[in-house]
Write an enzyme that holds these catalytic residues in place. Structure first.
Site, short mmCIF file in Angstrom:
data_model
loop_
_atom_site.label_atom_id
_atom_site.label_comp_id
_atom_site.label_asym_id
_atom_site.label_seq_id
_atom_site.Cartn_x
_atom_site.Cartn_y
_atom_site.Cartn_z
N GLU A 170 0.82 -1.23 0.00
CA GLU A 170 0.00 0.00 0.00
C GLU A 170 0.85 1.27 0.00
O GLU A 170 0.64 2.16 0.82
CB GLU A 170 -0.97 -0.03 1.18
CG GLU A 170 -1.88 -1.27 1.17
CD GLU A 170 -2.77 -1.42 2.39
OE1 GLU A 170 -2.74 -0.54 3.27
OE2 GLU A 170 -3.48 -2.44 2.47
N ASN A 211 1.93 -4.97 -3.20
CA ASN A 211 0.58 -5.41 -2.82
C ASN A 211 -0.25 -4.18 -2.48
O ASN A 211 0.19 -3.31 -1.73
CB ASN A 211 0.68 -6.33 -1.59
CG ASN A 211 -0.60 -7.07 -1.29
OD1 ASN A 211 -1.19 -7.68 -2.18
ND2 ASN A 211 -1.03 -7.04 -0.04
N HIS A 247 -10.16 -6.30 -2.23
CA HIS A 247 -11.22 -6.01 -1.24
C HIS A 247 -12.29 -5.20 -1.96
O HIS A 247 -12.16 -3.99 -2.14
CB HIS A 247 -10.67 -5.19 -0.07
CG HIS A 247 -9.69 -5.94 0.76
ND1 HIS A 247 -10.06 -7.02 1.55
CD2 HIS A 247 -8.36 -5.79 0.94
CE1 HIS A 247 -8.98 -7.49 2.17
NE2 HIS A 247 -7.94 -6.77 1.82
N GLU A 276 -5.95 -10.89 -1.36
CA GLU A 276 -6.78 -10.67 -0.15
C GLU A 276 -8.26 -10.56 -0.53
O GLU A 276 -8.98 -9.70 0.00
CB GLU A 276 -6.36 -9.38 0.56
CG GLU A 276 -4.89 -9.30 0.90
CD GLU A 276 -4.52 -8.04 1.71
OE1 GLU A 276 -5.42 -7.33 2.20
OE2 GLU A 276 -3.31 -7.78 1.85
N ASP A 278 -12.01 -10.37 -0.75
CA ASP A 278 -13.31 -10.52 -0.11
C ASP A 278 -14.23 -9.46 -0.71
O ASP A 278 -13.78 -8.44 -1.19
CB ASP A 278 -13.26 -10.47 1.43
CG ASP A 278 -12.58 -9.25 2.02
OD1 ASP A 278 -12.46 -8.22 1.33
OD2 ASP A 278 -12.18 -9.31 3.21
O1 9MR Z 1 -7.45 -8.46 8.37
C1 9MR Z 1 -6.52 -7.65 9.08
C2 9MR Z 1 -7.15 -7.20 10.40
O2 9MR Z 1 -7.33 -8.32 11.26
C3 9MR Z 1 -6.27 -6.16 11.05
O3 9MR Z 1 -6.94 -5.66 12.21
C4 9MR Z 1 -5.99 -5.04 10.08
C5 9MR Z 1 -5.11 -3.97 10.71
O4 9MR Z 1 -4.78 -2.97 9.82
O5 9MR Z 1 -5.35 -5.57 8.92
C6 9MR Z 1 -6.17 -6.46 8.22
O6 9MR Z 1 -5.54 -6.91 7.05
C7 9MR Z 1 -5.23 -5.92 6.06
C8 9MR Z 1 -4.02 -6.39 5.32
O7 9MR Z 1 -2.95 -6.64 6.20
C9 9MR Z 1 -3.57 -5.37 4.28
N1 9MR Z 1 -4.66 -5.03 3.38
C10 9MR Z 1 -5.91 -4.67 4.02
C11 9MR Z 1 -6.34 -5.75 5.01
C12 9MR Z 1 -7.71 -5.43 5.60
O8 9MR Z 1 -7.66 -4.25 6.33
#
Ligand code: 9MR
Length: 361
Positions: A170, A211, A247, A276, A278
């Site tokens: 990101e 990513n 996402h 990722e 969903d």
């Molecule tokens: O799914 C993850 C969640 O449990 C955490 O609280 C969160 C913290 O920022 O991160 C989520 O995963 C993220 C991933 O690492 C990067 N892309 C976005 C995902 C969803 O927020």
């Protein structure tokens, strides 16, 4: 390409049955009964594609059905949180690999590959680091060394055990300019090339990925990655893959040009991956929303299957039971392939059918 209705009919004829672990209770949406037969991972293997899921390691330890399904349906796993910097180095110089190692062991035991997530991000950084930067006790020169040590230590720890790593996560904003993170602010844009070089030096076998989210189609953000990839590869920087998080929201309108986006990275000789996926909706779910969701999952997978260098397709958790979505987006959820009771949703069937029917180009 065969029409969707043709492919659906063909699928019914193939009568692919699925095993959903311990028999799921009937879903509110009438998911199919548990059957005996093939699994997503068996179907994906025939397509030369890895099918993955993010893993909530607390659920893996406490929930038998979750553990069974993770092993049975997927051949790639990603740590949802436990490989992030705040998890592995909570105190400066004090590493805690226990949770991440447990997941790698689980994967090896079940014949699964591991995607590494993530080395460099602006979120989930340890407090000692963000505070040190904020109060000036960690200056730019030291920050660069801290980053180098982190990447080198983590890559060496998992050397040979991880097939794809999300090296930088990101780093662009929606308009295609670099995100104004502490990394950019303190180190300037060269931190990105440095991160890839350090990661490669520590584990030369791993494929190293960008990513990000909102980069499914061709837009200013995905084009910024493309342009950066062109430049870095010309300079000999070891960047091998483009990770598209995926996402989505059924209300977005399906992004255009997904396949064309994958193709342009393939044209550079790079891999791509959905990392990722969903697809959330405003609750409550209903049949129409679930059908729309299924179609969006199918179309993402379809784009990946159409581009040989798209090597893995990972969902961000497979059950609504443990999804991050409701905690982040008020009133939204139901984003995953199975509901909270582990019954298959239409999206699960769509992914399964697409894997069963398609032959990769
Ligand atoms: O799914 C993850 C969640 O449990 C955490 O609280 C969160 C913290 O920022 O991160 C989520 O995963 C993220 C991933 O690492 C990067 N892309 C976005 C995902 C969803 O927020």
């Amino acid at each position: 390409m065969a029409s969707r209705s043709f492919r659906r009919a063909a699928s019914a004829a193939t009568a692919v049955l699925i095993v959903l672990g311990a028999a799921p209770s009937a879903s509110a949406f009438g998911g199919p009964p548990a059957g005996h037969g093939t699994t997503l991972r068996k179907l994906a293997a025939r397509q030369d594609l890895r099918i993955g899921t993010a893993v909530d390691t607390a659920a893996l330890a406490s929930d038998d059905r979750y553990r069974t399904l993770t092993a049975r349906q997927f051949d790639s796993v990603t740590a949802e949180n436990v490989m992030k910097w705040e998890a592995v180095e909570p105190e400066r110089g004090v590493y805690d690999w226990a949770a991440a190692d447990a997941l790698v062991n689980f994967a090896q035991h079940n014949g699964q590959a591991v995607r590494g997530h993530t080395l460099l991000w602006h979120n989930q950084l340890p407090a000692w680091l963000t505070q040190g930067v904020a109060d000036g006790s960690i200056d730019a020169a030291e920050l660069r060394q801290v980053l180098r040590a982190h990447i080198t230590t983590q890559m060496k720890h998992f050397r040979g055990k991880i097939y794809q790593w999300d090296v930088v996560n990101e780093v662009f904003d929606e308009d295609g300019t670099l995100r104004k993170s502490l990394w950019l602010e303190k180190l300037g844009p060269s931190y990105i090339a440095d991160a890839f070089r350090w990661a490669h030096a520590a584990d030369p076998q791993a494929k190293l990925f960008f990513n990000d989210y909102n980069v499914e189609g061709i837009n200013p953000k995905s084009t910024a990655y493309y342009d950066l990839a062109v430049r870095l590869r010309r300079e000999g920087v070891p960047v091998h893959g483009f990770g598209i998080q995926g996402h989505l929201d059924i209300g977005y309108g399906f992004p255009s040009d997904v396949q064309a986006n994958l193709e342009r990275f393939a044209g550079l000789g790079m891999q791509s991956a959905f990392t990722e996926v969903d697809i959330r909706m405003t609750l409550p779910a209903d049949a129409a929303k679930l059908a729309r969701q299924a179609d969006d999952y199918r179309r993402l997978l379809d784009a990946c299957l159409n581009v040989r260098r798209c090597t893995s397709f990972t969902v961000w958790g497979f059950t609504d039971k443990y999804s991050w979505v409701p905690d982040t987006f008020d009133g939204q959820g139901a984003a995953n392939l199975m509901d909270e009771e582990y019954a298959a949703k239409p999206a699960f069937e769509a992914v399964r059918d697409e894997l069963a029917e398609r032959r990769r180009r």
